[in-house]
Write an enzyme that holds these catalytic residues in place. Structure first.
Site, PDB file in Angstrom:
ATOM      1  N   ASP A  57       5.555   1.224   5.230  1.00  0.00           N
ATOM      2  CA  ASP A  57       4.094   1.192   5.450  1.00  0.00           C
ATOM      3  C   ASP A  57       3.762   1.484   6.960  1.00  0.00           C
ATOM      4  O   ASP A  57       4.414   2.095   7.653  1.00  0.00           O
ATOM      5  CB  ASP A  57       3.199  -0.096   4.855  1.00  0.00           C
ATOM      6  CG  ASP A  57       1.863  -0.017   4.770  1.00  0.00           C
ATOM      7  OD1 ASP A  57       1.448   0.742   3.740  1.00  0.00           O
ATOM      8  OD2 ASP A  57       1.172  -0.345   5.524  1.00  0.00           O
TER       9      ASP A  57
ATOM     10  N   TYR B  63      -5.920   0.865  10.770  1.00  0.00           N
ATOM     11  CA  TYR B  63      -6.136   2.213   9.933  1.00  0.00           C
ATOM     12  C   TYR B  63      -7.004   3.282  10.695  1.00  0.00           C
ATOM     13  O   TYR B  63      -6.503   4.328  10.882  1.00  0.00           O
ATOM     14  CB  TYR B  63      -6.622   2.087   8.507  1.00  0.00           C
ATOM     15  CG  TYR B  63      -5.759   1.624   7.562  1.00  0.00           C
ATOM     16  CD1 TYR B  63      -5.390   2.470   6.718  1.00  0.00           C
ATOM     17  CD2 TYR B  63      -5.172   0.224   7.560  1.00  0.00           C
ATOM     18  CE1 TYR B  63      -4.489   2.290   5.587  1.00  0.00           C
ATOM     19  CE2 TYR B  63      -4.304  -0.054   6.473  1.00  0.00           C
ATOM     20  CZ  TYR B  63      -3.838   0.997   5.631  1.00  0.00           C
ATOM     21  OH  TYR B  63      -2.878   0.506   4.631  1.00  0.00           O
TER      22      TYR B  63
ATOM     23  N   HIS C  65       6.599   0.076  -3.370  1.00  0.00           N
ATOM     24  CA  HIS C  65       6.170   0.020  -1.802  1.00  0.00           C
ATOM     25  C   HIS C  65       6.502  -1.057  -1.039  1.00  0.00           C
ATOM     26  O   HIS C  65       6.787  -1.121   0.063  1.00  0.00           O
ATOM     27  CB  HIS C  65       4.645   0.144  -1.819  1.00  0.00           C
ATOM     28  CG  HIS C  65       3.977   0.349  -0.585  1.00  0.00           C
ATOM     29  ND1 HIS C  65       4.152   1.576   0.132  1.00  0.00           N
ATOM     30  CD2 HIS C  65       3.108  -0.583   0.407  1.00  0.00           C
ATOM     31  CE1 HIS C  65       3.493   1.545   1.375  1.00  0.00           C
ATOM     32  NE2 HIS C  65       2.885   0.237   1.414  1.00  0.00           N
TER      33      HIS C  65
END
Length: 383
Positions: A177, A307, A361
């Site tokens: 990630d 982000y 993930h």
């Protein structure tokens, strides 16, 4: 670098405040309380919040986590929380492990002993690592950034200073990630310091050079681009919000623990290899420990804002760029859309690519043994 010991100690009043908020949860309606098609299931969320309110013991989780060797370092005025587990072997390799969102440093809890002391867990002591697990700025117990610009690119620079402060001039890196983004930026910006990089995710912002002078996009690569675009359209709303208006989102999540849990746990279900049943992979206590760290940290604006920072500083390359630092990739089957090896090899020096039999993930939590075995195998010839 100012370094001191650290223990988690959430104030009683913060735990009591959380309990009051959980009891006062205002529940939405749902056309179908059991389904997840529109987001987190109302039936599941009622059960999760009940568990959080009535059975979850934060103090027990806190005591367990405090058995990890935790520290706080001040790097360029920024307080960084991290775990530092020295390795047990003839010549341990320094290794920095970086988590992502919606994870935290506890993602690495299961892999730390396997990496640091392989001889005690059925492995070869020659594969030992000195393991460092920092919390990203604004995550867990690391302070939030004081000014804009704290992207994965910037964090890579801080990790170099942290590792140097611990006495590690050269080191290895691993992550998934956002942690994969930090690790690949380390390879790009600090090749003289980084022995090699292992990732279990290819950063979504990664774009190799295309166009004149570059090989044409293959059929397999175009299929990946189409899949990634379709996934972004159907599943990417969370990223679009966090990458554009993170502050607006932070008001709701800072005020409502049930809302925060729904936002996070829906991703644990969607992104893990759980076949739709999140409790097949994670216990309620595991999920709620991660959510509680976000809640008690009260830095949700920062954990969302990264982000936006990464959108403004994507991992794109010039036409002539090729990285020499060795890269290893563990490709788990239920990961977010993963490009083919050829797409990554347009820039990176891929020396190992492993198609994993299971896992998603959250590899370090879902399949710690598989991940550790691949990390050991990748770095073994680089020692």
């Amino acid at each position: 670098m100012n370094l001191r010991d650290f223990k988690i100690n959430i104030p009683d009043e913060s735990i009591e405040d959380l309990s009051r908020r959980l009891r006062a949860t205002r529940w939405p309606a749902a056309m179908d309380a059991d389904q997840w098609d529109d987001g987190a299931s109302l039936t599941f969320m009622r059960r999760l919040v009940e568990h959080w309110s009535d059975r979850f013991d934060w103090r027990a989780q806190e005591a367990r986590l405090n058995r990890l060797p935790q520290y706080m370092a001040t790097v360029d005025g920024q307080d960084l929380h991290f775990i530092h587990q020295p390795g047990n072997g003839p010549s341990p390799m320094p290794l920095v492990l970086t988590h992502g969102w919606p994870g935290s440093f506890i993602e690495m809890e299961r892999v730390i002993p396997l990496l640091a002391d392989p001889g005690a867990h059925g492995g070869d002591p020659a594969d030992a690592f000195h393991v460092v697990v920092p919390s990203l700025p604004g995550f867990g117990f690391s302070a939030p950034p004081a000014s804009p610009g704290m992207s994965a690119f910037s964090i890579a620079g801080w990790w170099v200073k942290l590792m140097n402060g611990l006495g590690y001039e050269r080191f290895a890196a691993q992550g998934g990630d956002i942690g994969a983004g930090v690790s690949t930026w380390l390879a790009r910006c600090f090749p003289e310091r980084v022995i090699g990089v292992h990732v279990n995710y290819i950063p979504g912002s990664y774009r190799p050079p295309l166009g004149p002078g570059s090989p044409p996009v293959t059929t397999q690569e175009q299929a990946y681009l189409d899949t990634a675009a379709a996934w972004s359209s159907s599943e990417g709303a969370y990223a679009a919000e966090q990458a554009t208006k993170p502050q607006t989102l932070a008001y709701a999540m800072t005020d409502s623990p049930a809302g925060l849990a729904a936002w996070i746990v829906e991703k644990f279900r969607a992104w893990s290899d759980c076949d739709g049943d999140v409790e097949r992979v994670f216990t309620m206590d595991e999920l709620l420990t991660d959510v509680s760290i976000y809640w008690f940290g009260r830095m949700l604006d920062a954990s969302f804002r990264i982000y936006k920072e990464n959108r403004l500083r994507p991992l794109t390359f010039e036409a002539s760029e090729r990285l020499a630092t060795p890269l290893g990739v563990a490709a788990f089957p239920r990961e977010l859309p993963t490009p083919p090896r050829s797409w990554v090899e347009r820039v990176f020096n891929v020396q190992r690519w492993t198609s994993m039999p299971r896992g998603g993930h959250f590899a370090a939590l879902e399949q710690p043994q598989l991940l550790v075995e691949d990390v050991r195998a990748f770095f073994r010839p680089l020692r």
